[in-house]
Scaffold this motif. Sequence first.
Motif, mmCIF file in Angstrom:
data_model
loop_
_atom_site.group_PDB
_atom_site.id
_atom_site.type_symbol
_atom_site.label_atom_id
_atom_site.label_comp_id
_atom_site.label_asym_id
_atom_site.label_seq_id
_atom_site.Cartn_x
_atom_site.Cartn_y
_atom_site.Cartn_z
ATOM 1 N N LEU A 119 4.283 -9.543 -0.917
ATOM 2 C CA LEU A 119 5.392 -9.532 0.031
ATOM 3 C C LEU A 119 5.848 -8.108 0.317
ATOM 4 C CD1 LEU A 119 7.508 -11.071 1.686
ATOM 5 C CD2 LEU A 119 8.935 -11.177 -0.379
ATOM 6 N N GLY A 120 5.904 -7.271 -0.733
ATOM 7 C CA GLY A 120 6.308 -5.873 -0.561
ATOM 8 C C GLY A 120 5.341 -5.110 0.323
ATOM 9 N N TYR A 152 3.856 3.346 -1.853
ATOM 10 C CA TYR A 152 3.776 4.195 -3.043
ATOM 11 C C TYR A 152 4.330 3.477 -4.276
ATOM 12 C CZ TYR A 152 4.230 8.233 -6.084
ATOM 13 O OH TYR A 152 4.129 9.101 -7.148
ATOM 14 N N ARG A 153 5.401 2.711 -4.070
ATOM 15 C CA ARG A 153 6.015 1.988 -5.191
ATOM 16 C C ARG A 153 5.058 0.955 -5.767
ATOM 17 N NH1 ARG A 153 7.603 0.022 -9.004
ATOM 18 N NH2 ARG A 153 9.668 -0.717 -9.639
ATOM 19 N N ILE A 154 4.269 0.312 -4.921
ATOM 20 C CA ILE A 154 3.382 -0.759 -5.370
ATOM 21 C C ILE A 154 2.038 -0.224 -5.853
ATOM 22 C CG2 ILE A 154 2.104 -2.808 -4.597
ATOM 23 C CD1 ILE A 154 4.485 -3.279 -2.636
ATOM 24 N N THR A 155 1.477 0.760 -5.147
ATOM 25 C CA THR A 155 0.121 1.227 -5.464
ATOM 26 C C THR A 155 0.097 2.532 -6.253
ATOM 27 O OG1 THR A 155 -0.116 2.513 -3.422
ATOM 28 C CG2 THR A 155 -0.677 0.173 -3.313
ATOM 29 N N GLY A 156 1.192 3.302 -6.216
ATOM 30 C CA GLY A 156 1.216 4.586 -6.927
ATOM 31 C C GLY A 156 0.404 5.662 -6.244
ATOM 32 N N LEU A 209 9.403 5.868 6.776
ATOM 33 C CA LEU A 209 9.467 6.394 5.411
ATOM 34 C C LEU A 209 9.722 5.278 4.404
ATOM 35 C CD1 LEU A 209 9.170 9.120 4.038
ATOM 36 C CD2 LEU A 209 11.643 9.402 4.182
ATOM 37 N N LEU A 210 10.495 4.261 4.802
ATOM 38 C CA LEU A 210 10.685 3.098 3.926
ATOM 39 C C LEU A 210 9.347 2.408 3.667
ATOM 40 C CD1 LEU A 210 13.959 1.445 5.314
ATOM 41 C CD2 LEU A 210 13.649 2.558 3.090
ATOM 42 N N GLY A 211 8.527 2.291 4.707
ATOM 43 C CA GLY A 211 7.209 1.694 4.529
ATOM 44 C C GLY A 211 6.322 2.521 3.622
ATOM 45 N N VAL A 212 6.383 3.850 3.773
ATOM 46 C CA VAL A 212 5.610 4.742 2.902
ATOM 47 C C VAL A 212 6.043 4.565 1.451
ATOM 48 C CG1 VAL A 212 5.117 7.153 2.351
ATOM 49 C CG2 VAL A 212 5.185 6.417 4.735
ATOM 50 N N PHE A 213 7.367 4.508 1.231
ATOM 51 C CA PHE A 213 7.878 4.324 -0.133
ATOM 52 C C PHE A 213 7.400 3.000 -0.718
ATOM 53 C CE2 PHE A 213 11.150 2.341 -2.821
ATOM 54 C CZ PHE A 213 11.123 3.220 -3.898
ATOM 55 N N GLY A 214 7.387 1.944 0.129
ATOM 56 C CA GLY A 214 6.945 0.641 -0.361
ATOM 57 C C GLY A 214 5.502 0.679 -0.853
ATOM 58 N N THR A 221 -2.259 -9.179 -6.879
ATOM 59 C CA THR A 221 -2.292 -10.640 -6.742
ATOM 60 C C THR A 221 -0.903 -11.257 -6.832
ATOM 61 O OG1 THR A 221 -2.730 -10.821 -9.126
ATOM 62 C CG2 THR A 221 -4.640 -10.850 -7.643
ATOM 63 N N ALA A 222 0.060 -10.554 -7.427
ATOM 64 C CA ALA A 222 1.401 -11.105 -7.603
ATOM 65 C C ALA A 222 2.083 -11.274 -6.242
ATOM 66 C CB ALA A 222 2.240 -10.187 -8.500
#
Length: 365
Positions: A210-211, A185-189, A178-183, A204-205
């Motif tokens: 890294l996230g 979602y947080r980056i790509t929406g 679930l942490l991976g799923v959140f990551g 590109t950042a």
Amino acid sequence: MRAENLVLTQILLPLAGAALCFSSKLMKGRSLQHWVESFAGFVGLFMPIGLLLWLYPVVREGPVRFFVGNQHPLIGIELSFDGMSWLLNGMGFISAASSWLYSRTAGPHRPEFSALFLLQTFALTATASSSDLFNLFVCFEILGIASYALTAFSEKGRAYLAAFSYMAVSSTAMAIFLLGVFGFYRITGSLSYDGILQHITSVTAEPEILGIGLSLVCIVVATAVRVAMLPVYGWLPEAHASAPHAISAVLSGVLIKVPLFALGRFLFLLMSRMSAIDLVFREILDVLKISGTLTALVAVVFALAQKEAKRLLAYHSISQIGYVVSAWALGSPLAIAAAWMHAFYHALFKGLLFLSVGSVTDAAG
């Protein structure tokens, strides 16, 4: 009937069968309960096999992608039924139907058992067609919850302990997933595979790259626990050895392989588009190759040291999943095909071995 409706029907039929099993508890006559339970098994396990045969020419033309109920992509559950889904469902339904028929004579003889068995099968076929990370998480959780409960159905003291151990390890793994799923979602929406791919190509950042890499590692590690690879395999031998024989056959034959191929759909799709973290992908696959090879070698040594038949088969299943993971991690179409073929035939022979050994141990006491 439209292809989307056929796909959705073969996913929902096991769920309908589970509902029928629960409803049979309301009936007074034991013979009527038994008839309804048998009909539920036919609806949930054998009718989907017929639908899979009907879907074969459709899948040959290309994958079937749709949102359940034609909902908007922002809120809908996206499913993708392709050749891999067809193969995984075929493996799952053949193994589950054979094991359920065995349980009708060997036990457990309870509607609750059949209902949970069908619920597990529903989660299996939904996992095979999932094209959304959060939906994949939910399917893994349903698979896990049904498996914990079914493991305890043998009503042995060691089975309750094995079910609890299975639950503790799996729940921890799913928290990491679930942490991976959140990551992501947080980056790509987005949570759907297509939505993630649309956004990820423009990343590109360095912090976002890294996230994404850390999120991917979380998802892979959690899936490795569910697949029971070295060194995170300790929950499996006792759970598979203590469960009812029909459940041992399905757990070892099918359930430890489905998460791997479900992950593959997402991972290899991501690899085709995301060159910025190509090094992370390669390192993950290299680790899986080494881990799979060690699993195949070490687990078979443990199997040879066992003095209990079902524990021997359980350790041997861990060894066989090592072969599957090693081939799968090569990443080429031929290697993935080889991994699935080994997984399919292992599901057949290991399921039959568990059922045969179960009959012998019951007869011998």
